[in-house]
Scaffold this motif. Structure first.
Motif, PDB file in Angstrom:
ATOM      1  N   ASN A 115       0.842  -1.208   0.000  1.00  0.00           N
ATOM      2  CA  ASN A 115       0.000   0.000   0.000  1.00  0.00           C
ATOM      3  C   ASN A 115       0.872   1.252   0.000  1.00  0.00           C
ATOM      4  OD1 ASN A 115      -2.326   1.496  -0.112  1.00  0.00           O
ATOM      5  ND2 ASN A 115      -2.731   1.407   2.074  1.00  0.00           N
ATOM      6  N   CYS A 126      -2.946   6.840  -0.282  1.00  0.00           N
ATOM      7  CA  CYS A 126      -2.123   5.680  -0.602  1.00  0.00           C
ATOM      8  C   CYS A 126      -2.661   4.962  -1.841  1.00  0.00           C
ATOM      9  CB  CYS A 126      -2.085   4.720   0.589  1.00  0.00           C
ATOM     10  SG  CYS A 126      -1.050   5.285   1.949  1.00  0.00           S
ATOM     11  N   ALA A 128      -4.057   2.233  -2.194  1.00  0.00           N
ATOM     12  CA  ALA A 128      -5.368   1.605  -1.975  1.00  0.00           C
ATOM     13  C   ALA A 128      -6.510   2.438  -2.539  1.00  0.00           C
ATOM     14  CB  ALA A 128      -5.593   1.368  -0.483  1.00  0.00           C
ATOM     15  N   GLY A 160      -1.924  -3.711   1.598  1.00  0.00           N
ATOM     16  CA  GLY A 160      -1.103  -3.415   2.761  1.00  0.00           C
ATOM     17  C   GLY A 160      -0.932  -4.610   3.672  1.00  0.00           C
ATOM     18  N   TYR A 162       1.153  -7.201   2.935  1.00  0.00           N
ATOM     19  CA  TYR A 162       2.504  -7.738   2.728  1.00  0.00           C
ATOM     20  C   TYR A 162       2.494  -9.183   2.236  1.00  0.00           C
ATOM     21  CZ  TYR A 162       3.201  -3.609   5.586  1.00  0.00           C
ATOM     22  OH  TYR A 162       3.146  -2.337   6.088  1.00  0.00           O
ATOM     23  N   THR A 349      -4.983   5.449   9.583  1.00  0.00           N
ATOM     24  CA  THR A 349      -4.255   4.205   9.780  1.00  0.00           C
ATOM     25  C   THR A 349      -5.230   3.034   9.706  1.00  0.00           C
ATOM     26  OG1 THR A 349      -2.703   5.332  11.240  1.00  0.00           O
ATOM     27  CG2 THR A 349      -2.719   2.935  11.313  1.00  0.00           C
ATOM     28  N   ASN A 353      -1.042  -0.755   7.812  1.00  0.00           N
ATOM     29  CA  ASN A 353      -0.687   0.074   6.655  1.00  0.00           C
ATOM     30  C   ASN A 353       0.019   1.344   7.113  1.00  0.00           C
ATOM     31  OD1 ASN A 353      -3.232  -0.411   4.120  1.00  0.00           O
ATOM     32  ND2 ASN A 353      -2.296  -1.901   5.470  1.00  0.00           N
ATOM     33  N   ASP A 355      -0.043   4.658   6.910  1.00  0.00           N
ATOM     34  CA  ASP A 355      -0.963   5.705   6.489  1.00  0.00           C
ATOM     35  C   ASP A 355      -1.361   6.503   7.724  1.00  0.00           C
ATOM     36  OD1 ASP A 355      -2.583   7.247   4.917  1.00  0.00           O
ATOM     37  OD2 ASP A 355      -3.929   5.633   4.284  1.00  0.00           O
ATOM     38  N   ASN A 390       7.202   3.131   8.943  1.00  0.00           N
ATOM     39  CA  ASN A 390       6.979   2.345   7.733  1.00  0.00           C
ATOM     40  C   ASN A 390       7.696   1.002   7.861  1.00  0.00           C
ATOM     41  OD1 ASN A 390       6.707   1.321   5.134  1.00  0.00           O
ATOM     42  ND2 ASN A 390       6.936   3.328   4.180  1.00  0.00           N
ATOM     43  N   TYR A 406       1.037   0.712  16.077  1.00  0.00           N
ATOM     44  CA  TYR A 406      -0.141   0.505  15.250  1.00  0.00           C
ATOM     45  C   TYR A 406      -1.336   0.107  16.102  1.00  0.00           C
ATOM     46  CZ  TYR A 406       2.446   0.985  10.898  1.00  0.00           C
ATOM     47  OH  TYR A 406       3.175   1.489   9.863  1.00  0.00           O
TER      48      TYR A 406
END
Length: 436
Positions: A115, A126, A128, A160, A162, A349, A353, A355, A390, A406
């Motif tokens: 993402n 992003c 997305a 996002g 992975y 967020t 991700n 964001d 990140n 997160y």
């Protein structure tokens, strides 16, 4: 075709366990009990597709464009196509794709899995935001179609995620008409990171794209350039100088530690002066969207130990306090920072991700003991000021740090385990997320 090989033999084809399969036959390929990681174009700086256990799978197709529907502004593509090829296809019709990373060798599948973001997250968000549909394959579930209306939960686990939900096969993207492939550029110099933030805040509505760069001396002195780009209204010009980007020629086999020395300070000074007084007032849209296109060698010029990039989103309310503590950490420890970049984010967020809403700052550290001490201190202020780092950029981040940064970390972990209890697909990033 599917190429299968172990990550240890990734760049040595003579030692690879190499198998070829047609894209259409993926449903018939037997996945054994081993774990697998998925390779896009291979352009991830941190080797995100590497894994501590399992094999690496790469999916390719001879046909990369499936269907382009100009009237809808949508294109159906195979995930293996790179941004470089997609851009060059679309621009001939007067269209382009938004929220792209700085290196054009990245695959669309990789952009979805991470993402990614581009040169104006404030307006574009992003990647997305521009994904309409996805088709993935999981050996225990088969081929699954995903969108915001169909299999919505898996759709957002995949973007996002992975690579944890399976192999991304195809995607439908929203693309956009553009009036020119030329960008008119204004360069503004600044003397502090905070000043760059003020420029972004003041100019966020006035330009289409922003590229912020800053050089930081070991003592903490800062000088930078903010390039403000507006797409021209002068139509299209021929842009045939760019060859297609394949990641492998851009990784130098002999890694010389040049940029990890005092030489980098001299290079930064030259870059600052040239961009302040002798900059080009127009650039191609390609050059502005993909500033790393011809500079990928940069990452090979720090010797075998390489460079550590730490990218973080700082909430607006904490920017001043964060930068003040960051400057104290730098002045007290005097790490060698090759450069930093800055952007403005406007998003939310979601899961793990990268964001959010705030000031995005990326710092490049020479990989040594001093830098690692400094980065541990930075991890603390990241948590203190409710920042997110990140995961793609900084392979050093621990499971503990990720969990603290997160807010939806546990929800992501639980949702993925419910979808696939065996975690068939994993890599160095997800192994850290799931602490396995």
């Amino acid at each position: 075709m599917i190429k299968e090989f172990t990550s240890a033999d990734l760049y040595s084809s003579s030692n690879c366990d190499l198998k070829h399969y047609k894209y259409e036959n993926i449903k018939h390929y037997v996945f054994d009990k081993n774990k697998y990681s998925i390779m896009g174009s291979g352009s991830s700086i941190v080797g995100a597709f590497f894994s501590n256990n399992g094999n690496v799978v790469k999916v390719e197709s001879d046909k990369e464009i499936i269907n382009f529907r100009k009237e809808e502004g949508q294109i159906d593509i195979f995930s293996s196509i790179t941004l470089d090829k997609l851009y060059k296809y679309l621009i001939t019709y007067g269209y382009y794709i938004k929220s792209v990373p700085s290196y054009p060798g990245a695959s669309i599948g990789g952009c979805i899995a991470a993402n990614v973001h581009g040169q104006n997250h404030y307006n574009e968000g992003c990647f997305a935001n521009h994904v309409v549909k996805i088709k993935i394959f999981h050996p225990e579930r088969g081929v699954i179609s995903l969108s915001r209306d169909e299999n919505k939960e898996i759709f957002f686990l995949t973007i996002g995620g992975y690579g944890v939900t399976g192999i991304i096969l195809e995607a439908t993207l929203q693309v956009y008409a553009v009036q020119s492939n030329i960008v008119e550029v204004t360069n503004v110099s600044f003397n502090s990171i905070y000043e760059s933030y003020e420029i972004l805040i003041n100019e966020k509505e006035n330009y289409d794209y922003f590229h912020g760069w800053c050089g930081i001396s070991p003592s903490g002195k800062q000088k930078g350039i903010m390039s403000l780009g507006k797409i021209s209204d002068k139509g299209f010009k021929s842009d045939n100088k760019h060859k297609s980007h394949d990641v492998f020629p851009f990784h130098n086999a002999n890694k010389i530690n040049l940029f990890g020395t005092f030489v980098m300070s001299l290079i930064n000074l030259i870059y600052f002066v040239s961009n302040k007084f002798f900059y080009k007032k127009t650039k191609t849209l390609y050059d502005f969207l993909f500033p790393s296109a011809n500079n990928f060698f940069y990452f090979s010029m720090f010797g075998n130990k390489g460079v550590i990039e730490h990218q973080v989103i700082i909430p607006h309310s904490n920017v001043s306090l964060y930068i003040r503590e960051l400057e104290n950490i730098i002045s007290n420890n005097r790490p060698r920072i090759s450069l930093c970049h800055m952007k403005l984010f406007s998003g939310k967020t979601h899961y793990v991700n990268f964001d959010g809403d705030g000031f995005c700052l990326a710092l490049h550290f020479v990989n040594n003991n001093v830098s690692n001490i400094v980065l541990k201190e930075i991890d603390k202020i990241d948590i203190k000021y409710n920042c997110v780092s990140n995961l793609v950029k900084d392979s050093r981040l621990s499971t503990e740090v990720i969990g603290k940064q997160y807010p939806h970390y546990e929800k992501f972990v639980n949702s993925v385990k419910e979808y696939d209890p065996t975690l068939k697909f994993s890599n160095l990033i997800t192994e850290k997320i799931f602490n396995n």
